[in-house]
Design a protein around this motif. Sequence first.
Motif, PDB file in Angstrom:
ATOM      1  N   LEU A   1       0.819  -1.209   0.000  1.00 43.47           N
ATOM      2  CA  LEU A   1       0.000   0.000   0.000  1.00 43.47           C
ATOM      3  C   LEU A   1       0.853   1.259   0.000  1.00 43.47           C
ATOM      4  N   ALA A   2       2.114   1.106   0.406  1.00 43.07           N
ATOM      5  CA  ALA A   2       3.011   2.264   0.463  1.00 43.07           C
ATOM      6  C   ALA A   2       3.934   2.318  -0.742  1.00 43.07           C
ATOM      7  N   SER A   3       3.559   1.645  -1.787  1.00 34.14           N
ATOM      8  CA  SER A   3       4.463   1.504  -2.932  1.00 34.14           C
ATOM      9  C   SER A   3       4.385   2.663  -3.904  1.00 34.14           C
TER      10      SER A   3
ATOM     11  N   PRO B   1      -2.340   4.727  -4.458  1.00 32.87           N
ATOM     12  CA  PRO B   1      -2.034   6.056  -3.922  1.00 32.87           C
ATOM     13  C   PRO B   1      -2.066   6.071  -2.405  1.00 32.87           C
ATOM     14  N   SER B   2      -0.914   6.244  -1.809  1.00 34.45           N
ATOM     15  CA  SER B   2      -0.786   6.412  -0.366  1.00 34.45           C
ATOM     16  C   SER B   2       0.651   6.760  -0.071  1.00 34.45           C
TER      17      SER B   2
ATOM     18  N   ASP C   1      -7.695   3.058   3.614  1.00 35.58           N
ATOM     19  CA  ASP C   1      -7.091   3.870   4.680  1.00 35.58           C
ATOM     20  C   ASP C   1      -5.821   3.202   5.167  1.00 35.58           C
ATOM     21  N   PRO C   2      -4.680   3.479   4.532  1.00 34.97           N
ATOM     22  CA  PRO C   2      -3.424   2.853   4.965  1.00 34.97           C
ATOM     23  C   PRO C   2      -3.078   3.124   6.423  1.00 34.97           C
TER      24      PRO C   2
ATOM     25  N   CYS D   1       0.252   9.855  10.595  1.00 32.31           N
ATOM     26  CA  CYS D   1      -1.127   9.412  10.789  1.00 32.31           C
ATOM     27  C   CYS D   1      -1.638   9.975  12.106  1.00 32.31           C
ATOM     28  N   GLY D   2      -2.425  11.028  12.029  1.00 31.54           N
ATOM     29  CA  GLY D   2      -2.905  11.710  13.225  1.00 31.54           C
ATOM     30  C   GLY D   2      -3.700  10.805  14.147  1.00 31.54           C
TER      31      GLY D   2
END
Length: 410
Positions: free
Chosen positions: A158-160, A164-165, A336-337, A377-378
């Motif tokens: 997902l962070a690739s 989109p993230s 939502d990553p 990430c709040g």
Amino acid sequence: MPLETYTVQARSRERLVAFIAEALRACGCKIAKTPDPTIAPFKFVFDAPDGERMGIVCYAFTSTFTPTKNRPKDEHSFQIKYGSKVPGKLHEIWQDPSGAFTTLFLGVSPDRGYFVGIDPVLNSPTRFYIRFEYKQRHVREIKRRGWYAWTRPVRSPLASGVIPSPSYGDAEQVVVGVTPERFLDYIRFERAVRGLDQGHRGLFSDAAAHGPDELRRLAGDLVPDAPVGEEDFRVDAGLVAELGMSIPELVAMVRKNDRLMMAIRGGVAEWHLQRTLAGVRGVTECQLIRQEGAPDVSLRFEGSPPLVIECKNVLRRMTRGLPTMDFMKTRASPADPCSRYYLRDQFDLVAGCLHPITTRWEFKYVIPSKLDAHPKCGGRLAHRVRIDERWTAAAGEALRAAAALRSRRG
């Protein structure tokens, strides 16, 4: 989930299949079924030297050492790819629900004579057409020792950037390199650690480095020996009657069943935590929480409202002399990553299990308000955690702080 297969070119895969077959024979195995090199992943069936019929499913990729512009000169790598490139597609790495086949996720170097294995559970799902890199020093140690393990980051797909993230940081994973004469030991290792956290994967790897007997001993230590007197077990007599087995027979069956052992290990740390906390003065109503996605233990302390505790195993290797943990969930929602990281108010206390380092079921504790916030990430907690001076081995002290915070929140 059915096994998804991919058509590949025989020319590029025949050497991989042949090298795996040679490694099995070098370990004294008799191959009953060799796979078609045009269909990946590659499925082998063989008889081990002790007569056990075994199977493996190999997601195998050729490892190369080719200097590349703007890359380190000592870098080896293998590209994880099957079939045609589909941008953004995630591929599940198959696991046999029956446990008959063990899944391997491998870089293979027939020219230099070794395998590099990564965790197929942790790296599933994966994108294809991505590279896995390691260094010449790793190759040197693999060749010298026959079995060598190290840690490196694992990136969530997902962070690739394909999905989109933003990149939210990397967890640690244990990588194992072996020479052909240790290949059967590696298969047994992957069978034993399937689904375990990286701390225990590292612990089992260190044991396996000393040989298969040490690996079997460690695996057996996680299931206690049955005592002579069955009355010593507090087991529902109706359950025993329903199963039609004696307690020693039941324990022996669990020892020999890798899938059952895997399921048991997942709850061992939680079981020890519950027993530890139940013995703390002032604790009442201490029980395990049997709900998917929920914290692990619930209790009251000195008349407090219910407190919930999250239990995590530390990693095997320390950082600057301190135990560390990857404090995150195994999966995140594609939408939502940030959901991979814990909310600060999701539980009242965190318990870090030190067993992967000390081989004793002991814990350190911290209230979530003392942990670092995630930088991107709040409202969520950072996933790279060191067990430092903020943590305490005094469970009563930690529970008192957690109860005070809960009371202030109402």
